[in-house]
Every structure is written in C-alpha cells, then in structure tokens.
Design an enzyme around this catalytic site. Structure first.
Site, short mmCIF file in Angstrom:
data_model
loop_
_atom_site.label_atom_id
_atom_site.label_comp_id
_atom_site.label_asym_id
_atom_site.label_seq_id
_atom_site.Cartn_x
_atom_site.Cartn_y
_atom_site.Cartn_z
N ARG A 164 0.83 -1.23 0.00
CA ARG A 164 0.00 0.00 0.00
C ARG A 164 0.86 1.27 0.00
O ARG A 164 0.48 2.30 0.56
CB ARG A 164 -0.95 0.04 1.20
CG ARG A 164 -1.92 -1.12 1.32
CD ARG A 164 -2.95 -1.12 0.21
NE ARG A 164 -4.08 -1.97 0.50
CZ ARG A 164 -4.15 -3.28 0.26
NH1 ARG A 164 -3.12 -3.90 -0.29
NH2 ARG A 164 -5.23 -3.97 0.54
N SER A 236 -10.73 -1.48 3.53
CA SER A 236 -9.97 -1.64 4.78
C SER A 236 -9.63 -0.26 5.31
O SER A 236 -9.02 0.54 4.60
CB SER A 236 -8.65 -2.37 4.53
OG SER A 236 -8.88 -3.61 3.95
N GLU A 332 -5.24 3.08 6.75
CA GLU A 332 -4.84 3.01 5.36
C GLU A 332 -5.49 4.17 4.61
O GLU A 332 -5.00 4.66 3.61
CB GLU A 332 -5.31 1.67 4.77
CG GLU A 332 -4.76 1.41 3.39
CD GLU A 332 -5.59 0.46 2.57
OE1 GLU A 332 -5.52 0.56 1.34
OE2 GLU A 332 -6.33 -0.35 3.14
N1 EPU Z 1 -10.19 -11.92 10.39
C1 EPU Z 1 -10.73 -11.97 11.65
N2 EPU Z 1 -12.04 -11.61 11.80
C2 EPU Z 1 -12.81 -11.22 10.77
C3 EPU Z 1 -12.25 -11.15 9.47
C4 EPU Z 1 -10.92 -11.50 9.32
O1 EPU Z 1 -10.09 -12.36 12.62
O2 EPU Z 1 -13.99 -10.91 11.00
C5 EPU Z 1 -8.78 -12.31 10.23
C6 EPU Z 1 -8.67 -13.78 9.84
O3 EPU Z 1 -7.56 -14.31 10.50
C7 EPU Z 1 -8.39 -13.71 8.35
C8 EPU Z 1 -7.55 -12.46 8.29
O4 EPU Z 1 -8.16 -11.57 9.22
O5 EPU Z 1 -7.68 -14.83 7.91
C9 EPU Z 1 -7.43 -11.83 6.92
O6 EPU Z 1 -8.72 -11.47 6.46
P1 EPU Z 1 -8.98 -11.23 4.90
O7 EPU Z 1 -8.41 -12.34 4.12
O8 EPU Z 1 -10.44 -10.93 4.75
O9 EPU Z 1 -8.12 -10.00 4.51
P2 EPU Z 1 -7.55 -8.74 5.26
O10 EPU Z 1 -6.13 -8.98 5.66
O11 EPU Z 1 -8.48 -8.39 6.37
C10 EPU Z 1 -6.58 -7.65 3.09
C11 EPU Z 1 -6.67 -6.33 2.38
C12 EPU Z 1 -7.99 -6.22 1.62
C13 EPU Z 1 -8.08 -7.36 0.62
C14 EPU Z 1 -7.98 -8.68 1.40
C15 EPU Z 1 -7.94 -9.88 0.47
C16 EPU Z 1 -5.36 -4.79 3.72
C17 EPU Z 1 -5.38 -3.62 4.63
N3 EPU Z 1 -6.55 -5.25 3.34
O12 EPU Z 1 -7.59 -7.65 4.10
O13 EPU Z 1 -7.97 -4.99 0.92
O14 EPU Z 1 -9.29 -7.32 -0.11
O15 EPU Z 1 -6.74 -8.71 2.16
O16 EPU Z 1 -6.73 -9.94 -0.18
O17 EPU Z 1 -4.28 -5.26 3.35
C18 EPU Z 1 -8.65 -2.69 0.99
O18 EPU Z 1 -7.46 -2.42 0.94
O19 EPU Z 1 -9.53 -1.82 1.04
C19 EPU Z 1 -9.05 -4.10 1.03
C20 EPU Z 1 -10.32 -4.48 1.17
#
Ligand code: EPU
Length: 336
Positions: A164, A236, A332
């Site tokens: 990012r 996010s 972010e």
């Molecule tokens: N998780 C929880 N509780 C929840 C949801 C998630 O504990 O309710 C934990 C779980 O361990 C899960 C982990 O968070 O495995 C990761 O969740 P997820 O795969 O949904 O992705 P994220 O890390 O929360 C990132 C990006 C998203 C992108 C997704 C998928 C960032 C800041 N965000 O989110 O990007 O869509 O991965 O690749 O890096 C954005 O930037 O606006 C965005 C949506």
C-alpha cells in the site's frame, strides 16, 4: 474542461461524507491538464487529486481545488509472445479495466477485481488483494509534474512500490498527477490462488479462465465487504501491521491462535481484523459510524455518520489494540 464552484463531494467519496470543495475540476486529456496547471486558480489554491474517492475520509470542506481525471482510453502499445502491454487512462474505472481484461482472456488483474476506484489512483495506492498488488502488473506510470506541467514517465522500479505504498504517496506526494498507466498482461495466465479461500472457490471450475477467477474474487468480496451504496465505507480502514518476529513470539505465548504471515526480514504481518475483533469491536457503533460486522477492518457510515464519528471510532480502535497487544495499527485511509 469542467469547473464547478462550491461543489458537493458527496458523489466523489465512497464514505458518503457530505462536504464541499471550493472548486472542482475535471480534465479529459493531458493537454487540458497542462493548460489547467498554468491557470491562476491552480497556482493560488491548495490542490487535491482524487480518483473514485474510495480511500479517503473528508474530515471537513476542502478549501482548494479538487482535481479529477476523466482521461479515459485503452491503447495496446506492444505485444510479445507472452505479454500484451496496454496503456490505460487514469480516469478509467478500475473494475471496468479488470472486466475488459477478463473478457479478452488477459491475465494479471483478475485477483484485483471489484476493488473500487480508478486506474490512476490504483498506481498511487498500490492496491492489492488475494496475493496480488497492482505493482506486479504495472510497467510504467505516466504523470505530469504539478509545478512545471512537464510530462514524466516512471518505470515501475522508480515507483518504490511496497505494501500500500508508492513514491507518489511518500517522497513525491502532491508533486505529480498520474495521467495513464501502462500494464503488462499475460496471454497465458498463471493464476495465483494460494491466498485465502480462492483456490477452494474455483476448485470445481474447469477450464479455469480469467473470467472464472474474476467471478470467484467478486463473489468473495461481495460476501465480506459492504457495498458503498448500502453503507458508505472506504474498504480496509487500517493496514495490516508488521511486527518484529521477537514481539510476535512473545505475543504467541499469550495468544496461541493469533493468525500471522511471515513477511521476511524478521517481520510478521498480523491481520488487523483479528486484533480489532479480539478487542471486542465487531459491530460496535459510535454516533453514525460502525465497525462492520462481517469484516472489522472496515468502518462504515451506518447512519448519517459525521467525519468526526469515523475519526473518533478509528482512534478508539487504535488505542485499544495498542493497549491490549502493544501493536500500533495505522489507517490506510487518507484523512483530508
Ligand atoms: N479476520 C478476523 N475476523 C474477521 C475477518 C478477518 O479475525 O472478522 C482475520 C482472519 O484471521 C483472516 C484475516 O483476518 O484470515 C485476513 O482477512 P482477509 O483475508 O479478509 O483480509 P484482510 O487482511 O483483512 C486484506 C486487504 C484487503 C483485501 C484482502 C484480500 C489490507 C489492509 N486489506 O484484508 O484490501 O481485499 O486482504 O486480499 O491489506 C482494501 O485495501 O480496502 C481491502 C479491502
């Protein structure tokens, strides 16, 4: 060129903040932009370039000029046995680009499907999802320097891309406006399905095409993330923090289930969503703002939220994560 005064930005930010810009200008071409940059109105006011307004929080009216690119074109620049190089105007809606690539069977952008925003901002923000960042498929970024009106091309290695991050958000912030991006797409797509449940989602699909991966990504995103038309949001709200491996090992003794990804350099990435959930924030509200029930990394405009509600909620979340885990999480989203 379109110039508006005292202009409502409601349609230009996905959080749905009802704020105004003193001036709002849209330009359709590089020459229009260069001419605009020589005008008094630009020289006498502060500037803010926006794309789809999907990664910012307006905290108040903007007392300057908001610039928005309407440069919209696609042009194939060269082709090899493996790749197609395509220049795309900065004003093209990001997911329209992904849809066009999928319909042509060109690989590279499918995991980034359905991310809100526009092509120019994608290269500034280095948008990413499902194990892919836009930097992976950018070959060149075309810009105009604000102070001189000169065109400058940045090769991808000059853009200093990170998670990012880019030079356009850091050392050269507010110095250049992106007018087009050249992408390198694969004629023989190599799908990246390792992240999350993407491989599961396409397990029974045969043959696997760019279009099918795109469909699966869209379905996952729709199941986890709110549509701005339902609840204003900017995806996010926080970045996933990187912590030292030594700190992680200590924390793991107390929280054995803490999810994590090894990020190299003795660093570990922790999902901020998990940290926020552990602090009990899921579904919590503050004024009209709320923490999204299905993905606590997303803050939503639940009911006529004021910028201050979102800001206070975000600050309270950061504080409680720092208190409980000793980890600093950072927005972010850009505050304007
Ligand atoms: N998780 C929880 N509780 C929840 C949801 C998630 O504990 O309710 C934990 C779980 O361990 C899960 C982990 O968070 O495995 C990761 O969740 P997820 O795969 O949904 O992705 P994220 O890390 O929360 C990132 C990006 C998203 C992108 C997704 C998928 C960032 C800041 N965000 O989110 O990007 O869509 O991965 O690749 O890096 C954005 O930037 O606006 C965005 C949506």
């Amino acid at each position: 060129m379109k110039l508006e005064e005292n202009y409502s930005l409601l349609k230009h930010n996905t959080f749905g903040m009802d704020v105004r810009a003193r001036y709002f200008v849209e330009y359709q071409s590089v020459s229009e932009l260069i001419e605009l940059l020589q005008s008094d109105i630009i020289k006498q006011h502060s500037l803010l370039a926006i794309g789809g307004g999907s990664n910012l929080l307006f905290t108040k009216n903007f007392d300057g000029v908001v610039l928005h690119s309407k440069i919209c074109f696609y042009e194939t620049t060269r082709e090899t046995d493996e790749h197609v190089y395509l220049r795309v105007g900065s004003g093209v809606v990001w997911d329209d680009f992904c849809a066009v690539m999928a319909s042509r069977g060109l690989g590279g952008a499918e995991n980034l499907s359905y991310i809100p925003g526009e092509v120019g901002a994608s290269a500034v923000q280095n948008i990413g999802a499902y194990g892919v960042e836009v930097a992976d498929i950018i070959s060149r970024v075309e810009t105009v320097e604000i102070s001189t009106g000169k065109i400058r091309l940045f090769g991808v290695s000059e853009c200093e891309y990170g998670y990012r991050e880019s030079i356009f958000k850091a050392a050269l912030k507010n110095h250049y406006l992106v007018t087009a991006v050249e992408f390198r797409l694969d004629k023989m797509p190599q799908f990246k399905l390792e992240y999350g449940n993407l491989s599961e989602a396409v397990a029974s699909v045969e043959p696997l095409t760019v279009e099918e991966v795109r469909k699966a990504v869209i379905a996952i995103r729709k199941s986890k993330l709110p549509e701005p038309s339902e609840f204003g949001n900017a995806g996010s709200f926080f970045k996933n923090p990187l912590i030292a491996a030594t700190q992680f090992n200590q924390l793991r003794e107390q929280y054995p289930t803490m999810p994590h990804y090894v990020a190299g350099n003795e660093l570990v990435k922790i999902p901020a969503a998990w940290l926020i959930e552990q602090c009990g924030w899921k579904g919590k509200t503050l004024g009209g703002a709320a923490v999204y029930e299905k993905q606590p990394l997303v803050l939503i405009n639940k009911d006529h939220a004021k910028p201050e509600h979102i800001r206070l909620l975000a600050a309270a979340i950061c504080e409680s994560v720092a208190d409980k885990f000793g980890i600093t999480i950072e927005p972010e989203v850009n505050y304007i």
